[in-house]
Write a protein that holds these residues in place. Structure first.
Motif, PDB file in Angstrom:
ATOM      1  N   LEU A  85       0.830  -1.210   0.000  1.00 19.55           N
ATOM      2  CA  LEU A  85       0.000   0.000   0.000  1.00 19.55           C
ATOM      3  C   LEU A  85       0.866   1.263   0.000  1.00 19.55           C
ATOM      4  CD1 LEU A  85      -2.995  -0.796   2.389  1.00 19.55           C
ATOM      5  CD2 LEU A  85      -3.002  -0.584  -0.102  1.00 19.55           C
ATOM      6  N   TYR A  86       1.923   1.263   0.793  1.00 19.22           N
ATOM      7  CA  TYR A  86       2.798   2.439   0.828  1.00 19.22           C
ATOM      8  C   TYR A  86       3.406   2.703  -0.542  1.00 19.22           C
ATOM      9  CZ  TYR A  86       6.890   5.337   1.629  1.00 19.22           C
ATOM     10  OH  TYR A  86       7.837   6.323   1.538  1.00 19.22           O
ATOM     11  N   ASN A  87       3.935   1.657  -1.178  1.00 22.71           N
ATOM     12  CA  ASN A  87       4.611   1.848  -2.456  1.00 22.71           C
ATOM     13  C   ASN A  87       3.644   2.197  -3.581  1.00 22.71           C
ATOM     14  OD1 ASN A  87       7.604   1.305  -2.164  1.00 22.71           O
ATOM     15  ND2 ASN A  87       6.790  -0.499  -1.141  1.00 22.71           N
ATOM     16  N   VAL A  88       2.444   1.632  -3.566  1.00 21.21           N
ATOM     17  CA  VAL A  88       1.447   2.004  -4.570  1.00 21.21           C
ATOM     18  C   VAL A  88       1.051   3.465  -4.398  1.00 21.21           C
ATOM     19  CG1 VAL A  88      -0.929   1.636  -5.335  1.00 21.21           C
ATOM     20  CG2 VAL A  88       0.559  -0.325  -4.933  1.00 21.21           C
ATOM     21  N   ALA A  89       0.822   3.881  -3.142  1.00 15.27           N
ATOM     22  CA  ALA A  89       0.482   5.285  -2.886  1.00 15.27           C
ATOM     23  C   ALA A  89       1.632   6.208  -3.258  1.00 15.27           C
ATOM     24  CB  ALA A  89       0.103   5.458  -1.412  1.00 15.27           C
ATOM     25  N   ASP A  90       2.865   5.786  -2.968  1.00 18.73           N
ATOM     26  CA  ASP A  90       4.041   6.574  -3.329  1.00 18.73           C
ATOM     27  C   ASP A  90       4.133   6.738  -4.845  1.00 18.73           C
ATOM     28  OD1 ASP A  90       6.466   7.935  -2.979  1.00 18.73           O
ATOM     29  OD2 ASP A  90       7.620   6.102  -3.214  1.00 18.73           O
ATOM     30  N   PHE A  91       3.881   5.652  -5.568  1.00 23.31           N
ATOM     31  CA  PHE A  91       3.894   5.721  -7.030  1.00 23.31           C
ATOM     32  C   PHE A  91       2.820   6.666  -7.554  1.00 23.31           C
ATOM     33  CE2 PHE A  91       2.150   4.169 -11.077  1.00 23.31           C
ATOM     34  CZ  PHE A  91       3.253   4.342 -11.889  1.00 23.31           C
ATOM     35  N   CYS A  92       1.614   6.587  -6.982  1.00 22.47           N
ATOM     36  CA  CYS A  92       0.523   7.472  -7.410  1.00 22.47           C
ATOM     37  C   CYS A  92       0.875   8.933  -7.155  1.00 22.47           C
ATOM     38  CB  CYS A  92      -0.771   7.109  -6.683  1.00 22.47           C
ATOM     39  SG  CYS A  92      -1.465   5.500  -7.144  1.00 22.47           S
ATOM     40  N   GLY A  93       1.498   9.203  -6.005  1.00 26.40           N
ATOM     41  CA  GLY A  93       1.892  10.574  -5.702  1.00 26.40           C
ATOM     42  C   GLY A  93       2.940  11.096  -6.667  1.00 26.40           C
ATOM     43  N   ARG A  94       3.904  10.266  -7.016  1.00 23.56           N
ATOM     44  CA  ARG A  94       4.929  10.694  -7.966  1.00 23.56           C
ATOM     45  C   ARG A  94       4.361  10.852  -9.363  1.00 23.56           C
ATOM     46  NH1 ARG A  94      10.686   8.407  -6.012  1.00 23.56           N
ATOM     47  NH2 ARG A  94      10.186   7.970  -3.843  1.00 23.56           N
ATOM     48  N   GLN A  95       3.491   9.926  -9.753  1.00 24.19           N
ATOM     49  CA  GLN A  95       2.911   9.997 -11.088  1.00 24.19           C
ATOM     50  C   GLN A  95       2.003  11.209 -11.233  1.00 24.19           C
ATOM     51  OE1 GLN A  95       4.030   7.838 -13.272  1.00 24.19           O
ATOM     52  NE2 GLN A  95       2.913   8.767 -14.962  1.00 24.19           N
ATOM     53  N   ALA A  96       1.380  11.638 -10.136  1.00 27.03           N
ATOM     54  CA  ALA A  96       0.501  12.802 -10.190  1.00 27.03           C
ATOM     55  C   ALA A  96       1.238  14.061 -10.595  1.00 27.03           C
ATOM     56  CB  ALA A  96      -0.183  13.000  -8.836  1.00 27.03           C
ATOM     57  N   THR A  97       2.555  14.112 -10.339  1.00 30.43           N
ATOM     58  CA  THR A  97       3.315  15.292 -10.718  1.00 30.43           C
ATOM     59  C   THR A  97       3.453  15.444 -12.234  1.00 30.43           C
ATOM     60  OG1 THR A  97       5.424  14.083 -10.566  1.00 30.43           O
ATOM     61  CG2 THR A  97       4.649  15.216  -8.589  1.00 30.43           C
ATOM     62  N   ALA A  98       3.097  14.405 -12.988  1.00 29.37           N
ATOM     63  CA  ALA A  98       3.116  14.517 -14.449  1.00 29.37           C
ATOM     64  C   ALA A  98       1.979  15.397 -14.943  1.00 29.37           C
ATOM     65  CB  ALA A  98       3.020  13.132 -15.098  1.00 29.37           C
ATOM     66  N   TRP A  99       0.906  15.476 -14.169  1.00 25.99           N
ATOM     67  CA  TRP A  99      -0.257  16.261 -14.583  1.00 25.99           C
ATOM     68  C   TRP A  99      -0.478  17.499 -13.716  1.00 25.99           C
ATOM     69  CZ3 TRP A  99      -0.697  10.878 -13.618  1.00 25.99           C
ATOM     70  CH2 TRP A  99      -0.647  10.097 -14.779  1.00 25.99           C
ATOM     71  N   LEU A 100       0.025  17.478 -12.505  1.00 23.16           N
ATOM     72  CA  LEU A 100      -0.223  18.586 -11.585  1.00 23.16           C
ATOM     73  C   LEU A 100       1.084  18.962 -10.904  1.00 23.16           C
ATOM     74  CD1 LEU A 100      -2.435  20.379 -10.236  1.00 23.16           C
ATOM     75  CD2 LEU A 100      -2.585  18.627  -8.454  1.00 23.16           C
ATOM     76  N   GLN A 101       1.492  20.213 -11.068  1.00 19.85           N
ATOM     77  CA  GLN A 101       2.749  20.676 -10.481  1.00 19.85           C
ATOM     78  C   GLN A 101       2.514  21.954  -9.687  1.00 19.85           C
ATOM     79  OE1 GLN A 101       5.414  20.883 -13.826  1.00 19.85           O
ATOM     80  NE2 GLN A 101       5.056  18.739 -14.327  1.00 19.85           N
ATOM     81  N   VAL A 102       1.789  21.804  -8.606  1.00 21.38           N
ATOM     82  CA  VAL A 102       1.541  22.892  -7.666  1.00 21.38           C
ATOM     83  C   VAL A 102       1.765  22.344  -6.256  1.00 21.38           C
ATOM     84  CG1 VAL A 102      -0.098  24.175  -9.112  1.00 21.38           C
ATOM     85  CG2 VAL A 102      -0.940  22.325  -7.664  1.00 21.38           C
ATOM     86  N   PRO A 103       2.340  23.159  -5.374  1.00 26.41           N
ATOM     87  CA  PRO A 103       2.847  24.519  -5.544  1.00 26.41           C
ATOM     88  C   PRO A 103       4.087  24.562  -6.447  1.00 26.41           C
ATOM     89  CG  PRO A 103       2.656  23.887  -3.207  1.00 26.41           C
ATOM     90  CD  PRO A 103       2.518  22.649  -4.002  1.00 26.41           C
ATOM     91  N   GLY A 104       4.366  25.755  -6.971  1.00 24.13           N
ATOM     92  CA  GLY A 104       5.492  25.939  -7.865  1.00 24.13           C
ATOM     93  C   GLY A 104       6.814  26.011  -7.120  1.00 24.13           C
ATOM     94  N   PRO A 105       7.917  26.137  -7.848  1.00 23.58           N
ATOM     95  CA  PRO A 105       9.245  26.117  -7.223  1.00 23.58           C
ATOM     96  C   PRO A 105       9.538  27.293  -6.309  1.00 23.58           C
ATOM     97  CG  PRO A 105       9.401  26.661  -9.556  1.00 23.58           C
ATOM     98  CD  PRO A 105       7.993  26.243  -9.322  1.00 23.58           C
ATOM     99  N   THR A 106       8.843  28.407  -6.465  1.00 27.18           N
ATOM    100  CA  THR A 106       9.097  29.575  -5.613  1.00 27.18           C
ATOM    101  C   THR A 106       8.010  29.789  -4.574  1.00 27.18           C
ATOM    102  OG1 THR A 106       7.960  31.043  -7.179  1.00 27.18           O
ATOM    103  CG2 THR A 106      10.331  30.712  -7.498  1.00 27.18           C
ATOM    104  N   SER A 107       7.046  28.866  -4.493  1.00 27.92           N
ATOM    105  CA  SER A 107       5.928  29.028  -3.566  1.00 27.92           C
ATOM    106  C   SER A 107       6.347  28.722  -2.130  1.00 27.92           C
ATOM    107  CB  SER A 107       4.772  28.113  -3.973  1.00 27.92           C
ATOM    108  OG  SER A 107       3.741  28.136  -3.005  1.00 27.92           O
ATOM    109  N   GLN A 108       5.826  29.496  -1.184  1.00 27.74           N
ATOM    110  CA  GLN A 108       6.069  29.246   0.229  1.00 27.74           C
ATOM    111  C   GLN A 108       5.173  28.142   0.772  1.00 27.74           C
ATOM    112  OE1 GLN A 108       5.727  32.931   2.371  1.00 27.74           O
ATOM    113  NE2 GLN A 108       7.324  33.957   1.183  1.00 27.74           N
ATOM    114  N   VAL A 109       4.175  27.738  -0.002  1.00 27.47           N
ATOM    115  CA  VAL A 109       3.249  26.692   0.446  1.00 27.47           C
ATOM    116  C   VAL A 109       3.938  25.337   0.491  1.00 27.47           C
ATOM    117  CG1 VAL A 109       1.068  25.513  -0.070  1.00 27.47           C
ATOM    118  CG2 VAL A 109       1.281  27.980  -0.458  1.00 27.47           C
ATOM    119  N   LEU A 110       4.865  25.093  -0.447  1.00 22.04           N
ATOM    120  CA  LEU A 110       5.525  23.788  -0.518  1.00 22.04           C
ATOM    121  C   LEU A 110       6.237  23.430   0.779  1.00 22.04           C
ATOM    122  CD1 LEU A 110       6.316  21.284  -2.140  1.00 22.04           C
ATOM    123  CD2 LEU A 110       8.232  22.585  -3.102  1.00 22.04           C
TER     124      LEU A 110
END
Length: 475
Positions: free
Chosen positions: A354-379
């Motif tokens: 479960l951990y590794n599947v969730a980890d994969f989903c989280g990493r794969q999500a960055t292919a479609w969604l990249q927020v917060p941006g590199p200069t954001s204080q939210v990250l």
């Protein structure tokens, strides 16, 4: 958290704030000087535009190769930690009988904590070495030698599966930790070099590499569960398990040798060689060997990326504090029922899979969604909020409990939810700064920045692993 460079970091031409598709003229090359090969051509060259733009990644082969490289970079670590039943059997007090219940011993109780320390401390040293060598030694040499060392250690581990160590458990324990230290150092030298190379490519390639790392954990968890289900003997299961790793490492070697033969990868590697301090390099090397070339300017890189680096550090520090040392010790509250689910499959499924599947989903999500941006204080704020995961795991049904006897989350659904949440946030919040780092510096520093970001990641694992040992002993 306004420690970002006062001057907003200028993103190099490989960065696009959305996922990059597979097309002939990529978004990161649409401006005049944004094609890596543009620096190789006169400013007013009469060469047709189609030649100046990157070729197509045919059949997504380069994407797939970097995905496989990502799997291979964390495969040694994942295969060692996921084989929990095998280590419990080898380090227990009754390994003469493979079918019996393993008796408790100090070696088996704290093995994951020792494993984490043995794997992460030499990794930090190897990443420092990698940074020093980035302009002095070809990436081909660093990557291929690392893969061969990993293969050699796994072959030794595979051979030891069928060796009776019941009379020398301490020696086997020390030898295993030594193997883990060597293979972890080599795999981090490999992953740091590959991630540095990916910094010269569009962001989709960096994302493929990081997603592959998560898939490596998923594949190792699946392989472990399948082996448990199919093999009747613990050693037979472990033998098939480690042979799988041997074959996959050979596959990584083959695919890396294939990489420079593909037009898409040669295009970016040629551009990287022309802008690197080491000069041009033959074949697939992304950096030159450069006699007398100094190390990259660390201060200049950190000025642009230190907040991103600290974010990576803390994400993986928190994750390794509880996974796998604590999470794999959480047992089903119904374990006494004797069902195969609660005794055999609960930990492999709830902790590792479960951990590794969730980890994969989280990493794969960055292919479609990249927020917060590199200069954001939210990250960095979101990263710090993950600290709450530590007490959540400590108060689950971790066994044995010698000091902290209170169990607040006494239901099997809690570790399921917590592992999914830990993996998802680790994948997403850990991937974003990793792919941002090489894109907020000048192109000629991209590979060195990739190595620096890998160093922050591994340093987080090293510090977190030390704290994981303290957490396990405090419970």
């Amino acid at each position: 958290m306004d420690g970002i460079d006062p001057v907003q970091p200028s993103l190099n031409s490989s960065y696009v704030p959305t996922a990059l598709g597979n097309h002939n003229v990529s978004d990161d090359e649409e401006n005049e000087d944004q094609s890596p090969s543009a620096s190789l051509l006169p400013k007013h060259s009469s060469v047709p535009l189609a030649v100046r733009y990157s070729p197509e990644d045919s059949y997504c082969l380069v994407y797939i190769i970097f995905f496989l490289m990502g799997i291979g970079s964390l495969l040694p670590w994942n295969f060692f930690i996921t084989a929990k039943h095998y280590w419990l059997y080898k380090l227990s007090n009754n390994t003469h009988h493979s079918g019996g219940e393993e008796e408790r011993s100090d070696l088996s109780d704290y093995f994951e904590s020792y494993l984490a320390i043995a794997s992460t401390v030499p990794s930090v040293l190897c990443l420092i070495l990698n940074y020093v060598l980035v302009n002095r030694l070809s990436s081909n040499v660093r990557i291929l030698w690392s893969l061969f060392v990993i293969l050699l250690v796994f072959v030794v581990t595979t051979v030891l599966v069928k060796v009776d160590v019941s009379d020398c458990r301490m020696e086997f324990f020390a030898g295993t930790l030594a193997c883990v230290a060597v293979v972890s150092g080599a795999s981090n030298l490999f992953s740091g070099s590959v991630f540095g190379i990916s910094g010269h490519f569009p962001m989709r390639i960096s994302q493929a590499l990081i997603s592959g790392q998560a898939m490596g954990g998923t594949l190792s968890a699946v392989a472990s569960i399948v082996d448990l289900a199919v093999a009747e003997d613990v050693t037979d299961s472990a033998l098939a398990y480690f042979l799988t790793a041997d074959v996959f490492i050979l596959l990584c070697i083959f695919t890396y040798l294939l990489l420079p033969k593909l037009a898409y990868s040669r295009h970016y590697m040629l551009a990287a060689a022309s802008t690197s301090p080491g000069g041009n390099s033959e074949g697939g090397a992304a950096t030159g060997t450069g006699n007398g070339v100094s190390a990259p300017p660390l201060q200049r890189i950190l000025r642009k990326t230190w907040v991103l680096g600290l974010s990576v550090f803390y994400v993986f520090c928190v994750s390794i504090m509880v996974f796998p040392a604590v999470s794999s010790g959480i047992q089903s509250v119904n374990k006494d029922s004797g069902s195969i689910w609660t005794t055999t499959y609960f930990v492999p499924l709830t902790s590792f899979l479960l951990y590794n599947v969730a980890d994969f989903c989280g990493r794969q999500a960055t292919a479609w969604l990249q927020v917060p941006g590199p200069t954001s204080q939210v990250l960095p704020i979101l990263v710090v909020c993950r600290s709450a995961m530590i007490p959540l795991f400590m108060f689950c049904n971790y066994q044995p409990r010698d000091h902290l006897h209170t169990v607040l989350f006494a239901h099997d659904v809690y570790p399921v939810i917590f592992n999914c949440l830990l993996g998802l946030t680790n994948g997403y919040l850990g991937t974003l700064p990793m792919i941002y780092g090489p894109k907020v510096v000048p192109r000629e520093l991209a590979e060195a920045t990739g190595v620096v970001m890998s160093f922050f990641l591994t340093l987080g694992l090293a510090v977190g692993s030390a704290f994981s040992a303290l957490i396990v002993h405090s419970i």
